[in-house]
Write an enzyme that holds these catalytic residues in place. Structure first.
Site, PDB file in Angstrom:
ATOM      1  CB  SER A 124      40.255  46.283  36.768  1.00 16.18           C
ATOM      2  OG  SER A 124      41.509  46.532  36.188  1.00 16.18           O
TER       3      SER A 124
HETATM    4  N1  SAH Z   1      44.205  43.862  35.705  1.00 19.06           N
HETATM    5  C1  SAH Z   1      44.894  44.368  36.848  1.00 19.06           C
HETATM    6  C2  SAH Z   1      45.037  45.864  36.695  1.00 19.06           C
HETATM    7  C3  SAH Z   1      46.223  46.380  37.371  1.00 19.06           C
HETATM    8  S1  SAH Z   1      46.499  48.114  37.105  1.00 19.06           S
HETATM    9  C4  SAH Z   1      44.100  44.031  38.102  1.00 19.06           C
HETATM   10  O1  SAH Z   1      42.865  43.983  38.020  1.00 19.06           O
HETATM   11  O2  SAH Z   1      44.682  43.875  39.164  1.00 19.06           O
HETATM   12  C5  SAH Z   1      47.563  48.090  35.697  1.00 19.06           C
HETATM   13  C6  SAH Z   1      48.864  47.361  35.841  1.00 19.06           C
HETATM   14  O3  SAH Z   1      49.607  47.612  34.648  1.00 19.06           O
HETATM   15  C7  SAH Z   1      49.732  47.858  36.994  1.00 19.06           C
HETATM   16  O4  SAH Z   1      50.066  46.770  37.806  1.00 19.06           O
HETATM   17  C8  SAH Z   1      50.958  48.429  36.301  1.00 19.06           C
HETATM   18  O5  SAH Z   1      52.159  48.247  37.020  1.00 19.06           O
HETATM   19  C9  SAH Z   1      50.976  47.668  34.995  1.00 19.06           C
HETATM   20  N2  SAH Z   1      51.736  48.311  33.924  1.00 19.06           N
HETATM   21  C10 SAH Z   1      51.763  49.613  33.573  1.00 19.06           C
HETATM   22  N3  SAH Z   1      52.597  49.812  32.541  1.00 19.06           N
HETATM   23  C11 SAH Z   1      53.105  48.585  32.211  1.00 19.06           C
HETATM   24  C12 SAH Z   1      54.021  48.125  31.242  1.00 19.06           C
HETATM   25  N4  SAH Z   1      54.612  48.940  30.373  1.00 19.06           N
HETATM   26  N5  SAH Z   1      54.308  46.821  31.204  1.00 19.06           N
HETATM   27  C13 SAH Z   1      53.736  45.942  32.073  1.00 19.06           C
HETATM   28  N6  SAH Z   1      52.862  46.323  33.023  1.00 19.06           N
HETATM   29  C14 SAH Z   1      52.547  47.625  33.096  1.00 19.06           C
END
Ligand code: SAH
Length: 226
Positions: free
Chosen positions: A73
């Site tokens: 993010s």
């Molecule tokens: N806060 C993280 C954002 C990652 S992007 C950072 O800054 O690195 C969002 C993440 O949510 C991705 O890794 C994706 O795989 C995860 N995601 C999406 N749907 C999900 C679900 N149902 N359960 C768990 N994780 C999920």
């Protein structure tokens, strides 16, 4: 211009510090003013969480690609969401979407315990390693589907969703303490609304729309990886 070596994004520590200071100033000017939140971001080396290819952009205020087609993010959004959570040192926090673990690390510095769920095993293992290397031992991870929350550990003081939920995340709201706060991007399209749900005295929620955001979607089930 500062000197650059071949194998490090910021060989010159002063350049790294300058970039970090610029980032923090930028966040402050955009409204992330909570000193504890800014300090947590300042103490979290984002370059540990970015892939090799983008190391030199670690201190830019932008989202960057990570493995599995996901993103780390944007620091401003991390700051805004963390500030909107109004964390207390005793809080037990649930995070959906560990991704790189960057937001997780920031949360861990401001709360008692962070529970985080990720649907990509590869991402979760890498995030766990990074958190361990930062000695952030107050994080409990789970490979699973965050749509379902973590009922065995509920209720939580705070919940943060870092992927876009198509609709109001009812299952997660049910796992929040009556006085709890949930922050999540909500919407089905490429642009979503960042919303803050705060429990009210009547068992309902006060909903505040913070801004428009662009998150990867929250997907059902765990990811199948080769
Ligand atoms: N806060 C993280 C954002 C990652 S992007 C950072 O800054 O690195 C969002 C993440 O949510 C991705 O890794 C994706 O795989 C995860 N995601 C999406 N749907 C999900 C679900 N149902 N359960 C768990 N994780 C999920």
């Amino acid at each position: 211009m500062t000197r650059k070596s071949k194998d490090a994004a910021f060989p010159d520590p002063t350049e790294r510090e300058t970039q970090l200071a610029k980032l923090i100033l930028g966040l402050r000017s955009q409204g992330v003013t909570d000193p504890a939140v800014l300090a947590a971001i300042e103490r979290t080396p984002r370059d540990l969480f970015t892939p090799e290819l983008f190391k030199d952009r670690s201190w830019e205020d932008s989202a960057l690609p990570i493995a599995c087609g996901q993103t780390i993010s944007q620091p401003y959004i991390v700051g805004l969401m963390t500030q909107a959570l109004t964390l207390e040192p005793r809080a037990r926090v649930l995070e959906i979407g560990a991704g790189s673990g960057y937001q997780t690390a920031v949360l861990a510095r401001l709360s008692r315990l962070v529970y985080t769920i990720e649907r990509y095993r590869t991402l979760l293992r890498a995030a766990e390693e990074r958190l361990k290397s930062l000695h952030l031992t107050n994080v409990i991870t789970k490979f699973g589907d965050g749509f379902l929350g973590w009922p065995e550990q509920a209720p939580f003081d705070r919940i943060i969703v870092t992927a876009a939920a198509p609709d109001e995340p009812r299952i997660l709201l049910e796992q929040l303490k009556p006085s709890g706060v949930l922050v999540a991007p909500i919407g089905k399209g490429p642009v979503q609304q960042l919303r803050r749900y705060a429990g009210d005295a009547k068992g309902g929620f006060t909903i505040e729309v913070l801004c428009d955001v662009r998150f990867v979607p929250l997907l059902e089930g765990v990811a199948r990886e080769l």
